[in-house]
Design a protein around this motif. Structure first.
Motif, mmCIF file in Angstrom:
data_model
loop_
_atom_site.group_PDB
_atom_site.id
_atom_site.type_symbol
_atom_site.label_atom_id
_atom_site.label_comp_id
_atom_site.label_asym_id
_atom_site.label_seq_id
_atom_site.Cartn_x
_atom_site.Cartn_y
_atom_site.Cartn_z
ATOM 1 N N ILE A 71 0.842 -1.203 0.000
ATOM 2 C CA ILE A 71 0.000 0.000 0.000
ATOM 3 C C ILE A 71 0.877 1.252 0.000
ATOM 4 O O ILE A 71 0.627 2.210 -0.746
ATOM 5 C CB ILE A 71 -0.947 -0.004 1.213
ATOM 6 N N MET A 72 1.908 1.271 0.824
ATOM 7 C CA MET A 72 2.798 2.428 0.887
ATOM 8 C C MET A 72 3.474 2.682 -0.453
ATOM 9 O O MET A 72 3.606 3.833 -0.893
ATOM 10 C CB MET A 72 3.847 2.218 1.973
ATOM 11 N N VAL A 73 3.910 1.620 -1.109
ATOM 12 C CA VAL A 73 4.624 1.764 -2.384
ATOM 13 C C VAL A 73 3.671 2.215 -3.491
ATOM 14 O O VAL A 73 3.974 3.158 -4.240
ATOM 15 C CB VAL A 73 5.306 0.440 -2.774
ATOM 16 N N ILE A 74 2.504 1.572 -3.599
ATOM 17 C CA ILE A 74 1.578 1.860 -4.693
ATOM 18 C C ILE A 74 1.002 3.266 -4.577
ATOM 19 O O ILE A 74 0.953 4.018 -5.558
ATOM 20 C CB ILE A 74 0.437 0.824 -4.728
ATOM 21 N N THR A 75 0.542 3.636 -3.389
ATOM 22 C CA THR A 75 -0.086 4.953 -3.227
ATOM 23 C C THR A 75 0.938 6.078 -3.323
ATOM 24 O O THR A 75 0.637 7.158 -3.839
ATOM 25 C CB THR A 75 -0.826 5.048 -1.882
ATOM 26 N N GLY A 76 2.141 5.845 -2.824
ATOM 27 C CA GLY A 76 3.167 6.879 -2.925
ATOM 28 C C GLY A 76 3.702 7.034 -4.331
ATOM 29 O O GLY A 76 4.021 8.141 -4.770
ATOM 30 N N GLY A 77 3.806 5.935 -5.048
ATOM 31 C CA GLY A 77 4.314 5.969 -6.419
ATOM 32 C C GLY A 77 5.431 4.966 -6.608
ATOM 33 O O GLY A 77 6.581 5.234 -6.248
#
Length: 343
Positions: A261-267
């Protein structure tokens, strides 16, 4: 993000304990920082090689157990009347052991799992994490099973005039996590901007074309896996000595989901994506805790994630970068797809 704003951000985060009297919020930031380190490690695989690992909690848990066992020591039987004994070691030795053990298993998984692609690779990584969880649950002589490893010591540092000081205070732990996070960020940044990083991006964009020009696919993917696993192991070590207890739940799937989630939403595929996504989704549940009942908190958390994915499909950092004026390369310089941070 250029170097100057980046270091200003680090300086602001380092000064936060000096102006933030709320120890609970500082503890939440520390926990978020640990998972940001894990997200940075996952981004190297997911963002720069395009390989989705849903068993990344395996390396996180391996780091936690390796560090805990090294600092506590152990004495186990290995068959044929032989015993393997390790006396208690300093916590920093456990930290290095966490990186080495997680990196070693990353090399092993990379050599085996990268023979397949797509859904088969995802299944292998999930099974890998579940197997390690069952080993931790049932190898009671070594891991204490469901009773957990308890009584872990905090990290310690040697300070001039004070000798060895154990980092018990919340602000001390926060600065330690921040320092490790910055170091891991710089390691990944160096890799991404190197020949290895360019090879990884080439594999992500078109593996067939990369093979045709002589890029050794498995070689570079294994390098990425070893570095990613080692950084995740470092995060696991920080987690273990922060909560002072390690049990088989450290391998739970929810930890991998949190990092994804952290990787996908942040970019994904950007250096700052895991940091931005980690700060938002690491702090959001606790910021909502005093403003809404538990049911509404998780609903708001899910709605925020859905809205981000719908309206910012590439993530927050690429969306912000798209709004900024493009920087022209200097005379005689050429812009490379890796140096732009966003694919």
């Amino acid at each position: 993000m250029s170097a100057v704003p980046g270091w200003c951000f680090v300086a602001a985060m380092a000064a936060l304990p000096l102006v933030l009297p709320d120890l609970y919020l500082l503890s939440v930031l520390t926990s978020a920082g640990i998972f940001i380190i894990g997200a940075i490690s996952l981004n190297l695989l997911l963002g720069y090689t395009g390989q989705l690992s849903l068993g990344h909690a395996a390396f996180f848990g391996l780091g936690a157990y390796a560090s805990a066992l090294a600092s506590l020591g152990f004495d186990i039987g290995i068959g044929f009347g032989l015993r393997l004994t390790l006396p208690p070691q300093p916590v920093w030795i456990g930290f290095l052991a966490a990186i080495a053990v997680a990196g070693g298993f990353g090399w092993l998984l990379g050599r085996l799992a990268f023979r397949v692609r797509g859904a088969y690779f995802v299944i292998i990584t999930i099974c890998f994490a579940q197997v390690l969880r069952m080993v931790a649950l049932n190898w009671v002589e070594l891991t204490q099973g469901p009773m957990a490893l308890i009584g872990l010591s905090p990290f310690s540092l040697w300070l001039p005039g004070q000798g060895v000081v154990e980092l018990y205070a919340k602000n001390q732990t926060y600065w330690l996590v921040l320092g490790v996070a910055v170091l891991c960020f710089l390691v990944v940044r160096q890799i991404v901007h190197s020949r290895v990083g360019r090879a990884l991006v080439a594999l992500r964009e078109n593996e067939t074309l990369a093979r045709s020009v002589g890029i050794r696919v498995t070689h570079y993917l294994v390098i990425a896996t070893v570095v990613s696993a080692g950084i995740a192991g470092a995060a696991g070590s920080l987690f273990a000595h922060n909560v002072r207890i390690v049990d088989p739940d450290v391998f739970l799937f929810i930890y991998t989901v949190t990092m994804v989630i952290m990787v996908i939403t942040g970019g994904k595929g950007t250096l700052w994506g895991p940091v931005v996504g980690g700060l938002i989704f690491g702090l959001l549940p606790d910021l909502l805790r005093g403003a809404a009942p538990p049911e509404a908190q998780w609903i708001a958390y899910g709605v925020a994630m859905i809205l981000l994915v719908m309206f910012l499909p590439r993530g927050i950092v690429p969306a912000i970068a798209a709004l900024m004026p493009a920087r022209r390369p200097g005379r005689g310089a050429t812009a490379s797809p890796v140096s732009q941070e966003a694919p």
